[in-house]
Enzyme design. Structure first.
Site, PDB file in Angstrom:
ATOM      1  N   GLU A  48       0.809  -1.215   0.000  1.00 56.89           N
ATOM      2  CA  GLU A  48       0.000   0.000   0.000  1.00 56.89           C
ATOM      3  C   GLU A  48       0.844   1.267   0.000  1.00 56.89           C
ATOM      4  O   GLU A  48       0.340   2.362   0.231  1.00 56.89           O
ATOM      5  CB  GLU A  48      -0.966  -0.027   1.189  1.00 56.89           C
ATOM      6  CG  GLU A  48      -1.917  -1.220   1.092  1.00 56.89           C
ATOM      7  CD  GLU A  48      -2.943  -1.269   2.200  1.00 56.89           C
ATOM      8  OE1 GLU A  48      -2.958  -0.342   3.039  1.00 56.89           O
ATOM      9  OE2 GLU A  48      -3.730  -2.224   2.229  1.00 56.89           O
ATOM     10  N   LYS A  66     -15.501  -2.160   2.192  1.00 60.88           N
ATOM     11  CA  LYS A  66     -14.745  -2.583   1.017  1.00 60.88           C
ATOM     12  C   LYS A  66     -15.731  -3.182   0.024  1.00 60.88           C
ATOM     13  O   LYS A  66     -16.357  -4.207   0.305  1.00 60.88           O
ATOM     14  CB  LYS A  66     -13.683  -3.615   1.400  1.00 60.88           C
ATOM     15  CG  LYS A  66     -12.564  -3.069   2.276  1.00 60.88           C
ATOM     16  CD  LYS A  66     -11.636  -4.192   2.721  1.00 60.88           C
ATOM     17  CE  LYS A  66     -10.420  -3.659   3.483  1.00 60.88           C
ATOM     18  NZ  LYS A  66      -9.593  -4.758   4.038  1.00 60.88           N
TER      19      LYS A  66
END
Length: 428
Positions: free
Chosen positions: A206, A336
């Site tokens: 990330e 999500k």
């Protein structure tokens, strides 16, 4: 009907880890088109919707998605052609009906979500609206506070740090543009702090640094040093947040971290001690996804002080969130899209959270694409918070840049969530 679906195309593309994922195009009769790409996770909850992979070891080590692409073309498309793209619930429920499984394992959540999001984008384009406005109406003007993952551990990095994400949160900024600048400056300063300690290495999935540190506390101390060196006040201007991802180090009813085995109550006490020592405003997945009773204890101990976010615990699933609400487990949910697998169900889960005073944090996955839907989703739902990684790697920065554009479009109507987007401690 001008807004009816005319055709759908799907293809296999690559995500930010070089693994295949699904992209879909939805074309309407009036010429409008929507394009969407789906992400995938590394640290995944056991109860997530099923991501369909080919299993052919001769292609992409079995991770190809040609079966999901074929399902879009051969099963989804014939059933959606001529349906009004403005009726998102009908589009999504039709795909769920065709799939017929409890977790979208027949068609694949990656196939269904790609078409679901592409349909919403095509519909927004057909009525001349940006996606955030199409989803949220005229009141969609709240820019989210970003939870920026700048030190990676756990499943997101090959190092010896147990906690998966150490985040900086620019709560004191007055605009999203300012928040992004603060975050970028702290991230740049962090590079120098790590370099001075001989710890500067590569970045994780990330975009955060992944140094080998002696302890989880060392990561927090380094972040405090970087915040101060960048010229900001820890807590007041830039706070901290954690994604513990405790399911990843759970074994036989206990938690293995700092090189030893600990009971659930010991982990709760450990997290409480971190909250006392550091300006932490949010803790995600502090316990295992099925350790419900311990979640209740954690919430009783820390729920009035910090945001307690369920990711693996809730997996964007309304029924699991309802269980958490009924038990008073956690006080926030991570959202999500690919955990549940359709836009309609995602919006329903966010609505359930809002009605029960649970906050929603819109989130990326560790395997991302250049798709920026979650930026629009955060503004469209007035969620007030977004997690989309560090201040490097273009698949992360794309979401931040989209939010900058949205803030510019909104002009004087734009409001930055700042501390109002977070939990009790940040408002005290």
């Amino acid at each position: 009907m001008e807004t009816a679906i005319e055709s759908i195309q799907a293809r296999e593309i690559l995500d930010s880890r070089g693994r295949p994922t699904v992209e879909a195009e939805v074309h309407l009769v009036n010429g409008s088109m929507g394009l969407a790409q789906v992400p995938s996770g590394a640290s995944t909850g056991s109860f997530e919707a099923h991501e369909l992979r080919d299993g052919d070891k001769g292609r992409y080590s079995g991770k190809g998605v040609l079966t999901a692409v074929k399902n879009v073309e051969e099963q989804i498309t014939p059933n959606l052609v001529k349906i009004n793209a403005l009726n998102q619930n009908l589009v999504d429920s039709k795909m769920i009906e065709i799939d017929g499984s409890p977790n979208k394992s027949n068609l694949g959540a990656n196939a269904i979500l790609a078409v679901s999001l592409a349909t919403a984008k095509a519909a927004a384009n057909s009525v001349g609206m940006p996606l955030y406005r199409y989803l949220g109406g005229p009141q969609a003007s709240l820019l989210p506070v970003p939870l920026m993952n700048v030190i990676n551990g756990g499943a997101h990095a090959a190092n010896n740090v147990d906690i998966q994400e150490f985040m900086i949160v620019p709560v004191g900024a007055t605009s999203f543009k300012e928040a992004l600048r603060w975050g970028a400056e702290v991230f740049a300063t962090l590079s120098g702090v790590l370099k001075d300690k001989g710890l500067l290495g590569g970045v994780g999935d990330e975009g955060g640094y992944a140094p080998n540190l002696g302890s989880n506390q060392e990561a927090l101390d380094i972040l405090i040093a970087a915040i101060e060196k960048a010229g900001y006040k820890p807590g007041e201007q830039v706070a901290l947040a954690l994604d513990v991802a405790a399911s990843e180090f759970y074994k036989d009813g206990n938690y293995i971290y700092d090189g030893a085995t600990h009971s659930p109550s010991e982990l709760i006490d450990y997290l409480a001690s971190l909250v006392d020592q550091y300006p932490i405003v949010s803790i995600e997945d502090g316990l295992h996804e099925e350790d419900w009773e311990s979640w209740v204890q954690l919430t009783q101990k820390l729920g009035s002080k910090v945001q307690l976010v369920g990711d693996d615990l809730f997996v964007t699933n309304g029924s699991r969130l309802q269980k958490g609400i009924d038990m008073a487990a956690g006080n926030s949910i991570l959202i999500k899209l690919n955990q549940i697998g359709s836009l309609s169900e995602t919006l329903e889960t966010i609505d359930l959270a809002t009605r029960n005073s649970y906050r929603s944090v819109i989130s990326h996955r560790s395997g991302e694409t250049e798709d920026t839907t979650i930026a629009d989703l955060a503004v469209g739902t007035r969620a007030g918070q977004i997690k989309t990684g560090s201040l490097c790697r273009s698949e992360r920065v794309a979401k931040y840049n989209r939010l900058l554009r949205i803030e510019d479009e909104l002009g004087d109507r734009a409001v930055y969530a700042g501390v109002i987007g977070l939990g009790p401690k940040s408002r005290s």
